[in-house]
Each structure stands twice: as structure tokens, then as C-alpha cells.
Design a protein around this motif. Structure first.
Motif, PDB file in Angstrom:
ATOM      1  N   ILE A 128       0.853  -1.192   0.000  1.00 59.45           N
ATOM      2  CA  ILE A 128       0.000   0.000   0.000  1.00 59.45           C
ATOM      3  C   ILE A 128       0.885   1.235   0.000  1.00 59.45           C
ATOM      4  O   ILE A 128       1.780   1.371   0.824  1.00 59.45           O
ATOM      5  CB  ILE A 128      -0.942   0.021   1.213  1.00 59.45           C
ATOM      6  N   GLN A 129       0.615   2.121  -0.942  1.00 59.92           N
ATOM      7  CA  GLN A 129       1.397   3.358  -1.089  1.00 59.92           C
ATOM      8  C   GLN A 129       0.469   4.559  -0.903  1.00 59.92           C
ATOM      9  O   GLN A 129      -0.606   4.602  -1.492  1.00 59.92           O
ATOM     10  CB  GLN A 129       2.037   3.385  -2.480  1.00 59.92           C
ATOM     11  N   ALA A 141      -3.005   0.318  -3.866  1.00 59.99           N
ATOM     12  CA  ALA A 141      -2.680  -1.037  -3.411  1.00 59.99           C
ATOM     13  C   ALA A 141      -2.289  -1.892  -4.605  1.00 59.99           C
ATOM     14  O   ALA A 141      -2.943  -1.843  -5.657  1.00 59.99           O
ATOM     15  CB  ALA A 141      -3.873  -1.653  -2.692  1.00 59.99           C
ATOM     16  N   ARG A 142      -1.221  -2.660  -4.420  1.00 58.12           N
ATOM     17  CA  ARG A 142      -0.790  -3.617  -5.440  1.00 58.12           C
ATOM     18  C   ARG A 142      -0.686  -4.996  -4.811  1.00 58.12           C
ATOM     19  O   ARG A 142      -0.133  -5.143  -3.722  1.00 58.12           O
ATOM     20  CB  ARG A 142       0.555  -3.201  -6.046  1.00 58.12           C
ATOM     21  N   SER A 143      -1.229  -5.980  -5.507  1.00 55.78           N
ATOM     22  CA  SER A 143      -1.235  -7.337  -4.978  1.00 55.78           C
ATOM     23  C   SER A 143      -1.511  -8.313  -6.111  1.00 55.78           C
ATOM     24  O   SER A 143      -2.056  -7.923  -7.155  1.00 55.78           O
ATOM     25  CB  SER A 143      -2.312  -7.476  -3.900  1.00 55.78           C
ATOM     26  N   ASP A 144      -1.155  -9.572  -5.880  1.00 62.41           N
ATOM     27  CA  ASP A 144      -1.489 -10.577  -6.887  1.00 62.41           C
ATOM     28  C   ASP A 144      -2.969 -10.938  -6.841  1.00 62.41           C
ATOM     29  O   ASP A 144      -3.486 -11.600  -7.734  1.00 62.41           O
ATOM     30  CB  ASP A 144      -0.625 -11.829  -6.718  1.00 62.41           C
ATOM     31  N   ARG A 145      -3.652 -10.485  -5.777  1.00 64.44           N
ATOM     32  CA  ARG A 145      -5.104 -10.667  -5.716  1.00 64.44           C
ATOM     33  C   ARG A 145      -5.745  -9.442  -5.091  1.00 64.44           C
ATOM     34  O   ARG A 145      -5.470  -9.093  -3.947  1.00 64.44           O
ATOM     35  CB  ARG A 145      -5.463 -11.905  -4.894  1.00 64.44           C
ATOM     36  N   LEU A 146      -6.592  -8.774  -5.870  1.00 63.53           N
ATOM     37  CA  LEU A 146      -7.354  -7.622  -5.400  1.00 63.53           C
ATOM     38  C   LEU A 146      -8.837  -7.990  -5.450  1.00 63.53           C
ATOM     39  O   LEU A 146      -9.327  -8.471  -6.471  1.00 63.53           O
ATOM     40  CB  LEU A 146      -7.088  -6.398  -6.276  1.00 63.53           C
ATOM     41  N   ASP A 147      -9.536  -7.764  -4.337  1.00 64.09           N
ATOM     42  CA  ASP A 147     -10.930  -8.189  -4.257  1.00 64.09           C
ATOM     43  C   ASP A 147     -11.801  -7.118  -3.603  1.00 64.09           C
ATOM     44  O   ASP A 147     -12.318  -7.301  -2.496  1.00 64.09           O
ATOM     45  CB  ASP A 147     -11.007  -9.505  -3.471  1.00 64.09           C
ATOM     46  N   PRO A 148     -11.980  -5.972  -4.287  1.00 63.09           N
ATOM     47  CA  PRO A 148     -12.824  -4.918  -3.710  1.00 63.09           C
ATOM     48  C   PRO A 148     -14.297  -5.316  -3.758  1.00 63.09           C
ATOM     49  O   PRO A 148     -14.771  -5.875  -4.741  1.00 63.09           O
ATOM     50  CB  PRO A 148     -12.554  -3.715  -4.604  1.00 63.09           C
ATOM     51  N   ILE A 186     -14.302  11.021  -2.788  1.00 59.90           N
ATOM     52  CA  ILE A 186     -13.436   9.863  -3.032  1.00 59.90           C
ATOM     53  C   ILE A 186     -13.874   9.164  -4.315  1.00 59.90           C
ATOM     54  O   ILE A 186     -15.054   8.896  -4.526  1.00 59.90           O
ATOM     55  CB  ILE A 186     -13.508   8.873  -1.857  1.00 59.90           C
ATOM     56  N   CYS A 187     -12.911   8.873  -5.160  1.00 56.96           N
ATOM     57  CA  CYS A 187     -13.191   8.071  -6.352  1.00 56.96           C
ATOM     58  C   CYS A 187     -12.155   6.951  -6.430  1.00 56.96           C
ATOM     59  O   CYS A 187     -11.087   7.018  -5.811  1.00 56.96           O
ATOM     60  CB  CYS A 187     -13.191   8.920  -7.625  1.00 56.96           C
ATOM     61  N   SER A 188     -12.473   5.918  -7.178  1.00 59.54           N
ATOM     62  CA  SER A 188     -11.589   4.754  -7.259  1.00 59.54           C
ATOM     63  C   SER A 188     -11.220   4.451  -8.695  1.00 59.54           C
ATOM     64  O   SER A 188     -11.906   4.848  -9.641  1.00 59.54           O
ATOM     65  CB  SER A 188     -12.266   3.529  -6.630  1.00 59.54           C
ATOM     66  N   GLN A 189     -10.114   3.753  -8.829  1.00 53.54           N
ATOM     67  CA  GLN A 189      -9.617   3.352 -10.138  1.00 53.54           C
ATOM     68  C   GLN A 189      -9.039   1.954  -9.998  1.00 53.54           C
ATOM     69  O   GLN A 189      -8.244   1.686  -9.088  1.00 53.54           O
ATOM     70  CB  GLN A 189      -8.538   4.333 -10.607  1.00 53.54           C
ATOM     71  N   ASP A 190      -9.429   1.061 -10.876  1.00 55.21           N
ATOM     72  CA  ASP A 190      -9.000  -0.333 -10.812  1.00 55.21           C
ATOM     73  C   ASP A 190      -8.222  -0.666 -12.078  1.00 55.21           C
ATOM     74  O   ASP A 190      -8.797  -0.761 -13.165  1.00 55.21           O
ATOM     75  CB  ASP A 190     -10.232  -1.239 -10.667  1.00 55.21           C
ATOM     76  N   ASP A 191      -6.898  -0.789 -11.932  1.00 56.13           N
ATOM     77  CA  ASP A 191      -6.050  -1.169 -13.057  1.00 56.13           C
ATOM     78  C   ASP A 191      -5.595  -2.614 -12.855  1.00 56.13           C
ATOM     79  O   ASP A 191      -5.827  -3.212 -11.811  1.00 56.13           O
ATOM     80  CB  ASP A 191      -4.815  -0.256 -13.140  1.00 56.13           C
ATOM     81  N   ALA A 192      -4.901  -3.130 -13.840  1.00 57.51           N
ATOM     82  CA  ALA A 192      -4.391  -4.492 -13.737  1.00 57.51           C
ATOM     83  C   ALA A 192      -3.356  -4.556 -12.606  1.00 57.51           C
ATOM     84  O   ALA A 192      -2.305  -3.940 -12.682  1.00 57.51           O
ATOM     85  CB  ALA A 192      -3.754  -4.917 -15.054  1.00 57.51           C
ATOM     86  N   GLY A 193      -3.698  -5.310 -11.557  1.00 58.39           N
ATOM     87  CA  GLY A 193      -2.770  -5.489 -10.445  1.00 58.39           C
ATOM     88  C   GLY A 193      -2.686  -4.319  -9.494  1.00 58.39           C
ATOM     89  O   GLY A 193      -1.892  -4.337  -8.545  1.00 58.39           O
ATOM     90  N   ALA A 194      -3.471  -3.256  -9.691  1.00 57.97           N
ATOM     91  CA  ALA A 194      -3.434  -2.094  -8.816  1.00 57.97           C
ATOM     92  C   ALA A 194      -4.824  -1.549  -8.593  1.00 57.97           C
ATOM     93  O   ALA A 194      -5.662  -1.525  -9.490  1.00 57.97           O
ATOM     94  CB  ALA A 194      -2.528  -1.017  -9.401  1.00 57.97           C
ATOM     95  N   LEU A 195      -5.076  -1.113  -7.361  1.00 58.63           N
ATOM     96  CA  LEU A 195      -6.345  -0.504  -6.986  1.00 58.63           C
ATOM     97  C   LEU A 195      -6.021   0.828  -6.335  1.00 58.63           C
ATOM     98  O   LEU A 195      -5.161   0.918  -5.468  1.00 58.63           O
ATOM     99  CB  LEU A 195      -7.090  -1.403  -6.015  1.00 58.63           C
ATOM    100  N   ARG A 196      -6.706   1.889  -6.765  1.00 61.34           N
ATOM    101  CA  ARG A 196      -6.364   3.235  -6.294  1.00 61.34           C
ATOM    102  C   ARG A 196      -7.597   3.969  -5.798  1.00 61.34           C
ATOM    103  O   ARG A 196      -8.650   3.959  -6.435  1.00 61.34           O
ATOM    104  CB  ARG A 196      -5.700   4.011  -7.422  1.00 61.34           C
ATOM    105  N   LEU A 197      -7.460   4.627  -4.643  1.00 63.86           N
ATOM    106  CA  LEU A 197      -8.474   5.554  -4.133  1.00 63.86           C
ATOM    107  C   LEU A 197      -7.897   6.952  -4.170  1.00 63.86           C
ATOM    108  O   LEU A 197      -6.736   7.154  -3.782  1.00 63.86           O
ATOM    109  CB  LEU A 197      -8.869   5.197  -2.691  1.00 63.86           C
ATOM    110  N   MET A 198      -8.691   7.916  -4.615  1.00 65.01           N
ATOM    111  CA  MET A 198      -8.222   9.295  -4.738  1.00 65.01           C
ATOM    112  C   MET A 198      -9.237  10.232  -4.105  1.00 65.01           C
ATOM    113  O   MET A 198     -10.443  10.002  -4.183  1.00 65.01           O
ATOM    114  CB  MET A 198      -8.021   9.651  -6.219  1.00 65.01           C
ATOM    115  N   ALA A 199      -8.749  11.314  -3.490  1.00 66.82           N
ATOM    116  CA  ALA A 199      -9.645  12.303  -2.895  1.00 66.82           C
ATOM    117  C   ALA A 199      -8.941  13.661  -2.855  1.00 66.82           C
ATOM    118  O   ALA A 199      -7.754  13.740  -2.604  1.00 66.82           O
ATOM    119  CB  ALA A 199     -10.062  11.891  -1.500  1.00 66.82           C
TER     120      ALA A 199
END
Length: 199
Positions: A128-129, A141-148, A186-199
Motif C-alpha cells: 500500500i502506497q 494497493a498492489r497485490s497478486d489478488r485484489l478483491d474490492p 473519493i473516487c476509485s480506479q481499478d487497473d491491472a494489479g493495482a487498486l487506487r483511491l483518490m480524494a
């Protein structure tokens, strides 16, 4: 009761609980350290107790920021956040606090609540960055498994009621409330292997 009053009461409760816990946890930490020094004991058992106490200490400090009161204009130091997040790390999960300067406590509070939201999407842990650029917070967040959870993620865009939430999901109410307090969304973005929250 207004939304602001409800938020303030919740923050006061959070501050009170963390304030009352931080002293005994710190005392246990000091006791374990003295025991190791006096007995010369470096056993696996004592090491495990020490690691658990350090993690509990960091978790209470983190909760104090995420759930506690933030006075107007109050600042939180960069080094404090780096230290707290280091104490939360496990072999499966790491944290990287990237802001290079001290930040307003209200912003750090929002960042912590966003971290708690994104942690729920990491069943196997991950990296988590946290960053802040041009007045925008980002938690990635970066992980081999993301499950929002779609139901939980849908709550982040606007203030909602607690209906249908479990106690361990309270951050999905508080994060939008804190964002609203700061005039953000707050908005979210789901890329390959990465999940991002922005505000």
C-alpha cells in the motif's frame, strides 16, 4: 442531531478509547523490554510478545488518527506516520508513506481511513502506497489478488447511512464523511494489479 455533531461525537469516542489504551500498551512494551534486559532472555516466545505489543501500539496510534479528533490547523509529522505504518507491517503487507512534509491532521485522517478501506480488498496482503500531489490524496494497493467489494466501494463516492454495514466496515461511512468535511469526493480506479483511491 446533525451530521457534524454525529461525526464529532464519533471522533471523541475514538480519541477517548485510544487515549485510554495507549498508556497500558506502552507500559506492557516497557515491561517486555525490561524483562528481556534483566533476564537476558531472547527466546522466541518473548520475541513474539514483543512483536505483538509493537503492532498493538502502532495500531492504537493509527486508530487515534483515523478515528480521533483533529483540531483545526493541527499537523501530523511525516516521521510519525512513517513510524506508525512501519509498526503495522507484516510479512504479507507493507506500507509506503510518500509525502515528504508534515500534513494537516484532517488530511492524514482521511488518508488513514482510505488505507483502511483499501485494506479490505487485500485478502492475501499486498503493498500500500500513500501519496499527496497537487492537493490530492492517493492510496494505491498492489497485490497478486485484489478483491474490492462492489457494495462497499459504491459507498465511497458520497456520505451514506450505516445500514447494512458491519462494525469492521465503519471506515466506509467515515471516509466519505471526512472527505466531505474537506470539500472532496473519493473516487476509485481499478487497473491491472493495482487498486487506487483518490480524494
Amino acid at each position: 442531531m446533525t451530521k457534524d455533531m454525529t461525526r464529532d461525537i464519533a471522533a471523541m469516542i475514538g480519541s477517548r478509547i485510544c487515549h485510554d489504551l495507549i498508556s497500558p500498551v506502552g507500559a506492557i512494551s516497557n515491561g517486555v523490554e525490561l524483562l528481556a534486559m534483566s533476564a537476558g532472555d531472547t527466546s522466541a516466545e518473548l520475541s513474539l510478545i514483543s512483536e505483538s505489543v509493537d503492532n498493538a501500539n502502532a495500531r492504537v496510534k493509527f486508530f487515534r488518527i483515523a478515528f480521533g479528533m483533529a483540531s483545526q490547523g493541527q499537523m501530523t509529522g511525516r516521521q510519525e506516520m512513517v513510524s506508525i505504518l512501519k509498526g503495522l507491517e507484516t510479512p504479507r503487507q507493507t506500507y509506503d508513506w510518500q509525502p515528504t512534509t508534515d500534513m494537516l491532521r484532517d488530511e492524514v485522517k482521511l488518508a488513514c481511513l482510505m488505507v483502511m478501506c483499501i485494506e479490505t480488498a487485500l485478502p492475501r496482503g499486498g503493498a500500500i502506497q500513500i501519496s499527496s500531489e497537487n492537493g490530492q490524496l492517493q492510496v494505491t494497493a498492489r497485490s497478486d489478488r485484489l478483491d474490492p467489494s462492489p457494495e462497499l466501494w459504491a459507498r465511497l463516492g458520497a456520505v451514506s447511512t450505516p445500514d447494512g454495514l458491519k462494525p469492521n466496515e465503519v471506515q466506509f461511512i467515515l471516509a466519505p464523511l471526512q472527505a466531505d468535511l474537506l470539500g472532496r469526493r473519493i473516487c476509485s480506479q481499478d487497473d491491472a494489479g493495482a487498486l487506487r483511491l483518490m480524494a
